[in-house]
Scaffold this motif. Structure first.
Motif, PDB file in Angstrom:
ATOM      1  N   GLN A   1       4.828  33.273  18.235  1.00 56.16           N
ATOM      2  CA  GLN A   1       5.225  31.915  18.607  1.00 56.16           C
ATOM      3  C   GLN A   1       4.610  30.862  17.682  1.00 56.16           C
ATOM      4  OE1 GLN A   1       7.663  31.233  21.021  1.00 56.16           O
ATOM      5  NE2 GLN A   1       7.806  33.436  20.645  1.00 56.16           N
ATOM      6  N   ASP A   2       3.427  31.119  17.148  1.00 55.02           N
ATOM      7  CA  ASP A   2       2.826  30.169  16.205  1.00 55.02           C
ATOM      8  C   ASP A   2       3.683  30.048  14.952  1.00 55.02           C
ATOM      9  OD1 ASP A   2       0.727  29.669  17.907  1.00 55.02           O
ATOM     10  OD2 ASP A   2      -0.643  31.093  16.936  1.00 55.02           O
ATOM     11  N   LYS A   3       4.166  31.190  14.454  1.00 54.53           N
ATOM     12  CA  LYS A   3       5.023  31.172  13.268  1.00 54.53           C
ATOM     13  C   LYS A   3       6.330  30.438  13.569  1.00 54.53           C
ATOM     14  CE  LYS A   3       4.611  32.960   9.778  1.00 54.53           C
ATOM     15  NZ  LYS A   3       4.158  32.424   8.474  1.00 54.53           N
ATOM     16  N   MET A   4       6.908  30.703  14.751  1.00 57.22           N
ATOM     17  CA  MET A   4       8.161  30.026  15.097  1.00 57.22           C
ATOM     18  C   MET A   4       7.965  28.523  15.222  1.00 57.22           C
ATOM     19  SD  MET A   4      10.683  32.293  17.431  1.00 57.22           S
ATOM     20  CE  MET A   4       9.672  33.662  17.919  1.00 57.22           C
ATOM     21  N   LYS A   5       6.820  28.124  15.734  1.00 60.17           N
ATOM     22  CA  LYS A   5       6.515  26.690  15.822  1.00 60.17           C
ATOM     23  C   LYS A   5       6.492  26.069  14.436  1.00 60.17           C
ATOM     24  CE  LYS A   5       5.303  23.023  18.174  1.00 60.17           C
ATOM     25  NZ  LYS A   5       6.265  22.379  19.120  1.00 60.17           N
ATOM     26  N   GLN A   6       5.958  26.800  13.455  1.00 59.85           N
ATOM     27  CA  GLN A   6       5.930  26.310  12.074  1.00 59.85           C
ATOM     28  C   GLN A   6       7.340  26.206  11.489  1.00 59.85           C
ATOM     29  OE1 GLN A   6       3.296  28.832   9.759  1.00 59.85           O
ATOM     30  NE2 GLN A   6       1.764  28.853  11.393  1.00 59.85           N
ATOM     31  N   TRP A   7       8.256  27.022  12.003  1.00 63.89           N
ATOM     32  CA  TRP A   7       9.617  27.052  11.466  1.00 63.89           C
ATOM     33  C   TRP A   7      10.524  25.959  12.038  1.00 63.89           C
ATOM     34  CZ3 TRP A   7      11.104  33.010  11.710  1.00 63.89           C
ATOM     35  CH2 TRP A   7      10.421  33.680  10.694  1.00 63.89           C
ATOM     36  N   GLU A   8      10.066  25.233  13.071  1.00 63.15           N
ATOM     37  CA  GLU A   8      10.961  24.329  13.791  1.00 63.15           C
ATOM     38  C   GLU A   8      11.584  23.258  12.906  1.00 63.15           C
ATOM     39  OE1 GLU A   8       9.226  22.602  17.264  1.00 63.15           O
ATOM     40  OE2 GLU A   8       9.053  24.525  18.322  1.00 63.15           O
ATOM     41  N   ARG A   9      10.890  22.810  11.895  1.00 60.67           N
ATOM     42  CA  ARG A   9      11.400  21.714  11.066  1.00 60.67           C
ATOM     43  C   ARG A   9      11.973  22.184   9.727  1.00 60.67           C
ATOM     44  NH1 ARG A   9      10.543  16.892  13.321  1.00 60.67           N
ATOM     45  NH2 ARG A   9       9.025  16.782  15.026  1.00 60.67           N
ATOM     46  N   LEU A  10      12.142  23.486   9.588  1.00 58.80           N
ATOM     47  CA  LEU A  10      12.725  24.003   8.349  1.00 58.80           C
ATOM     48  C   LEU A  10      14.224  23.743   8.311  1.00 58.80           C
ATOM     49  CD1 LEU A  10      11.005  27.507   7.939  1.00 58.80           C
ATOM     50  CD2 LEU A  10      10.313  25.315   6.938  1.00 58.80           C
ATOM     51  N   SER A  11      14.753  23.529   7.112  1.00 62.67           N
ATOM     52  CA  SER A  11      16.202  23.461   6.950  1.00 62.67           C
ATOM     53  C   SER A  11      16.788  24.852   7.143  1.00 62.67           C
ATOM     54  CB  SER A  11      16.556  22.954   5.546  1.00 62.67           C
ATOM     55  OG  SER A  11      16.221  23.948   4.578  1.00 62.67           O
ATOM     56  N   TYR A  12      18.107  24.923   7.277  1.00 59.20           N
ATOM     57  CA  TYR A  12      18.743  26.222   7.451  1.00 59.20           C
ATOM     58  C   TYR A  12      18.425  27.133   6.267  1.00 59.20           C
ATOM     59  CZ  TYR A  12      22.075  29.721   8.941  1.00 59.20           C
ATOM     60  OH  TYR A  12      22.636  30.903   9.375  1.00 59.20           O
ATOM     61  N   GLN A  13      18.486  26.580   5.056  1.00 64.90           N
ATOM     62  CA  GLN A  13      18.227  27.378   3.863  1.00 64.90           C
ATOM     63  C   GLN A  13      16.775  27.850   3.821  1.00 64.90           C
ATOM     64  OE1 GLN A  13      19.873  24.543   4.138  1.00 64.90           O
ATOM     65  NE2 GLN A  13      21.519  24.335   2.609  1.00 64.90           N
ATOM     66  N   GLU A  14      15.847  26.972   4.189  1.00 65.86           N
ATOM     67  CA  GLU A  14      14.434  27.355   4.191  1.00 65.86           C
ATOM     68  C   GLU A  14      14.158  28.445   5.229  1.00 65.86           C
ATOM     69  OE1 GLU A  14      12.530  23.021   2.846  1.00 65.86           O
ATOM     70  OE2 GLU A  14      12.922  23.467   4.959  1.00 65.86           O
ATOM     71  N   LEU A  15      14.799  28.334   6.391  1.00 62.51           N
ATOM     72  CA  LEU A  15      14.622  29.344   7.431  1.00 62.51           C
ATOM     73  C   LEU A  15      15.193  30.686   6.993  1.00 62.51           C
ATOM     74  CD1 LEU A  15      13.715  30.016  10.328  1.00 62.51           C
ATOM     75  CD2 LEU A  15      15.972  29.264  11.105  1.00 62.51           C
ATOM     76  N   THR A  16      16.338  30.659   6.337  1.00 62.16           N
ATOM     77  CA  THR A  16      16.936  31.894   5.816  1.00 62.16           C
ATOM     78  C   THR A  16      15.981  32.582   4.844  1.00 62.16           C
ATOM     79  OG1 THR A  16      19.148  30.913   6.021  1.00 62.16           O
ATOM     80  CG2 THR A  16      18.947  32.873   4.634  1.00 62.16           C
ATOM     81  N   LEU A  17      15.369  31.798   3.985  1.00 63.85           N
ATOM     82  CA  LEU A  17      14.430  32.358   3.010  1.00 63.85           C
ATOM     83  C   LEU A  17      13.257  33.035   3.710  1.00 63.85           C
ATOM     84  CD1 LEU A  17      13.470  32.692   0.065  1.00 63.85           C
ATOM     85  CD2 LEU A  17      12.437  30.403   0.245  1.00 63.85           C
ATOM     86  N   GLU A  18      12.689  32.383   4.725  1.00 60.17           N
ATOM     87  CA  GLU A  18      11.543  32.954   5.427  1.00 60.17           C
ATOM     88  C   GLU A  18      11.915  34.261   6.125  1.00 60.17           C
ATOM     89  OE1 GLU A  18       8.470  31.900   5.131  1.00 60.17           O
ATOM     90  OE2 GLU A  18       9.188  30.293   3.822  1.00 60.17           O
ATOM     91  N   ILE A  19      13.065  34.298   6.772  1.00 62.02           N
ATOM     92  CA  ILE A  19      13.468  35.507   7.498  1.00 62.02           C
ATOM     93  C   ILE A  19      13.804  36.635   6.534  1.00 62.02           C
ATOM     94  CG2 ILE A  19      15.272  36.476   8.988  1.00 62.02           C
ATOM     95  CD1 ILE A  19      15.245  33.793  10.511  1.00 62.02           C
ATOM     96  N   PHE A  20      14.539  36.329   5.468  1.00 63.97           N
ATOM     97  CA  PHE A  20      14.915  37.381   4.526  1.00 63.97           C
ATOM     98  C   PHE A  20      13.710  37.959   3.812  1.00 63.97           C
ATOM     99  CE2 PHE A  20      19.351  36.801   5.131  1.00 63.97           C
ATOM    100  CZ  PHE A  20      19.954  37.906   4.555  1.00 63.97           C
ATOM    101  N   GLN A  21      12.711  37.141   3.546  1.00 70.20           N
ATOM    102  CA  GLN A  21      11.536  37.668   2.841  1.00 70.20           C
ATOM    103  C   GLN A  21      10.795  38.718   3.663  1.00 70.20           C
ATOM    104  OE1 GLN A  21       8.972  34.923   0.423  1.00 70.20           O
ATOM    105  NE2 GLN A  21       9.889  36.522  -0.832  1.00 70.20           N
ATOM    106  N   LEU A  22      10.955  38.679   4.975  1.00 67.73           N
ATOM    107  CA  LEU A  22      10.350  39.708   5.812  1.00 67.73           C
ATOM    108  C   LEU A  22      10.976  41.079   5.561  1.00 67.73           C
ATOM    109  CD1 LEU A  22      10.244  37.766   9.207  1.00 67.73           C
ATOM    110  CD2 LEU A  22       8.344  38.120   7.621  1.00 67.73           C
ATOM    111  N   PHE A  23      12.213  41.086   5.034  1.00 65.56           N
ATOM    112  CA  PHE A  23      12.961  42.327   4.836  1.00 65.56           C
ATOM    113  C   PHE A  23      13.064  42.739   3.365  1.00 65.56           C
ATOM    114  CE2 PHE A  23      14.176  40.707   8.912  1.00 65.56           C
ATOM    115  CZ  PHE A  23      14.392  41.824   9.703  1.00 65.56           C
TER     116      PHE A  23
END
Length: 465
Positions: A40-62
């Motif tokens: 939940q701490d990581k998701m809280k950090q993601w709240e203000r990311l743009s769609y493109q920035e969020l995509t980058l964070e999620i894809f980098q996990l994979f």
């Protein structure tokens, strides 16, 4: 990250090889060996990311270090630069307990663009990096084909062939696929339904000699990267809503035919997204509703409906869900899929059915109910639903909880299904990009529902240099 097959005979495969493989060589589907879990701490950090920035964070996990971060960022930015909305997938509030997640702002006006614009660019990236010709083969019930073709048309090193059921897609869907004149595109109109197209595709991918000879790659949702790309908009919608109301309980109502879109939601939940409920919306081809309600997965008589992209009986992503349902036991998955091939059905135990019903609610929408949703929401909410989104809204009205917020996924622009919209007496104005399609020549080959004939077409097309 390593990827494995749902049937257990392929393991230790990296992200790029999984992307290129599509269907596993043992006939199973590729999945991560272990899903990452986001706290939940990581998701809280993601709240203000743009769609493109969020995509980058999620894809980098994979992707790990297989694609450098800056190159991955460039692929993502290029993929969403063509969307008509700067936020890519905007949320529209209809009432306090209902929001519509508009997924149709890409170039072909359908949710498939969200994943397939990225996949097209990723195929081009891999082709250039490996100096290889990539031959893409896919089947569509309408929207996948148009989005896939748009993602790779005219690109060096890539050829694409799409099968669609002849006269069983909307006119706009047909035109979006068949008015593309690029030489690297082949459209085959199959005298059958989508399940026939999908079956032939799976058989061709299972023919390892044929697959290897023509370097076949998958664009359908058998390709895990498509499923992954779709998880992003669940995170994005959730994060936008909880930023406004941190105490909100949020559910999703998902129109689905091939089980790919709602599987993405299911995986997002397993990755830590605190979704309240997942509502599975189907039409009169309601095999998935019966599975959730009764624990029986068995094709029934095919029905043509007002929501043709969901006119599917055999869902290609069902096997991925089974894998998680049985506790990631690949041997049990193999046995169940063998049973399905032999008997034409899978029957769950009472214990497994209880698990399914804890994962999903389901509702099958009748044709007349779909039209009523379109008419009533146009009149009362001044919002025009396409027929697939209308099924999602009907499922929300049947299964939703007024004390929570339900997000219905709007999977296509209503202009793509004007045949259904006109049935309720609504005249809509087409976007200019769609209107222009009617003046363009079409390019397609009509073929029988025959694997050998289709294979011969592919040999001619993919065999050229």
């Amino acid at each position: 990250m390593n990827f494995i097959s749902t049937r257990g005979n392929a393991a230790g495969i990296g992200f790029v090889d999984t992307f290129l493989m599509g269907l596993a060589e043992d006939g199973g589907l590729m999945i991560p060996a272990e899903l990452p879990v986001i706290d939940q701490d990581k998701m809280k950090q993601w709240e203000r990311l743009s769609y493109q920035e969020l995509t980058l964070e999620i894809f980098q996990l994979f992707t790990g270090d297989e694609i450098p971060r800056e190159e991955l960022k460039q692929l993502i930015d290029e993929s969403y630069a063509t969307f008509r909305s700067p936020v890519v997938t905007p949320l529209r509030k209809i009432r306090d307990d209902l929001h519509i997640l508009e997924l149709f702002h890409g170039p072909t006006f359908a949710f498939k663009d969200v994943a397939l614009q990225f996949l097209g660019n990723l195929y081009s990236y891999v082709s250039q990096r490996q100096n290889k010709i990539i031959n893409i083969l896919g089947a569509t019930s309408g929207d996948t084909g148009a989005a896939a073709i748009e993602g790779v048309r005219g690109k060096d090193g890539i050829r694409i062939c799409i099968l669609h059921p002849h006269e069983k897609v909307s006119k706009v869907q047909e035109l979006q696929m068949t008015t593309v004149g690029n030489e690297n595109v082949l459209n085959l109109a199959v005298k059958g339904n989508f399940d026939d197209c999908q079956r032939i595709i799976k058989e061709l991918f299972a023919d390892l000699e044929f697959k290897s000879r023509y370097h076949l790659r998958a664009i359908n949702s058998i390709n895990f990267v498509r499923i992954l790309a779709q998880t992003v908009y669940y995170f994005y919608a959730y994060l936008q809503l909880v930023r406004q109301n941190p105490a909100a309980q949020i559910s999703f109502s998902v129109p689905t035919g091939n089980f790919g879109n709602i599987l993405s939601a299911f995986l997002a939940k397993r990755m830590g997204l605190p979704v309240h409920r997942l509502i599975l919306a189907t039409n009169e081809n309601n095999i998935l509703e019966r599975f959730v309600r009764e624990g029986v997965y068995m094709p029934d008589e095919f029905r043509s409906t007002h929501s043709p992209s969901m006119d599917i009986q055999v869902a290609s992503n069902f096997e991925r869900y089974l894998y998680y349902l049985v506790g990631e036991d690949s041997q049990q998955v193999s046995a169940m899929m063998k049973q399905f091939q032999e008997d034409g059905k899978v029957v769950l135990s009472a214990g497994l059915l209880a698990k399914v019903q804890s994962d999903f609610q389901a509702y099958g929408v009748k044709n007349d109910e779909c039209l009523r949703m379109i008419e009533s929401y146009s009149r009362e909410a001044d919002y025009l639903l396409d027929p697939h989104t209308a099924c999602g809204v009907a499922a929300y009205e049947s299964c939703g909880d007024k004390n929570t917020v339900t997000v219905v996924l709007a999977t296509a622009h209503p202009a793509k299904f004007d045949e259904s919209i006109r049935l309720v007496g609504i005249a809509q104005e087409f976007p200019a990009d769609i209107q222009r399609l009617f003046d363009k020549p079409q390019h397609q080959q009509l073929v029988d529902n025959d694997k050998a004939e289709i294979a011969a077409q592919l040999e001619r097309f993919f065999g050229t240099r």
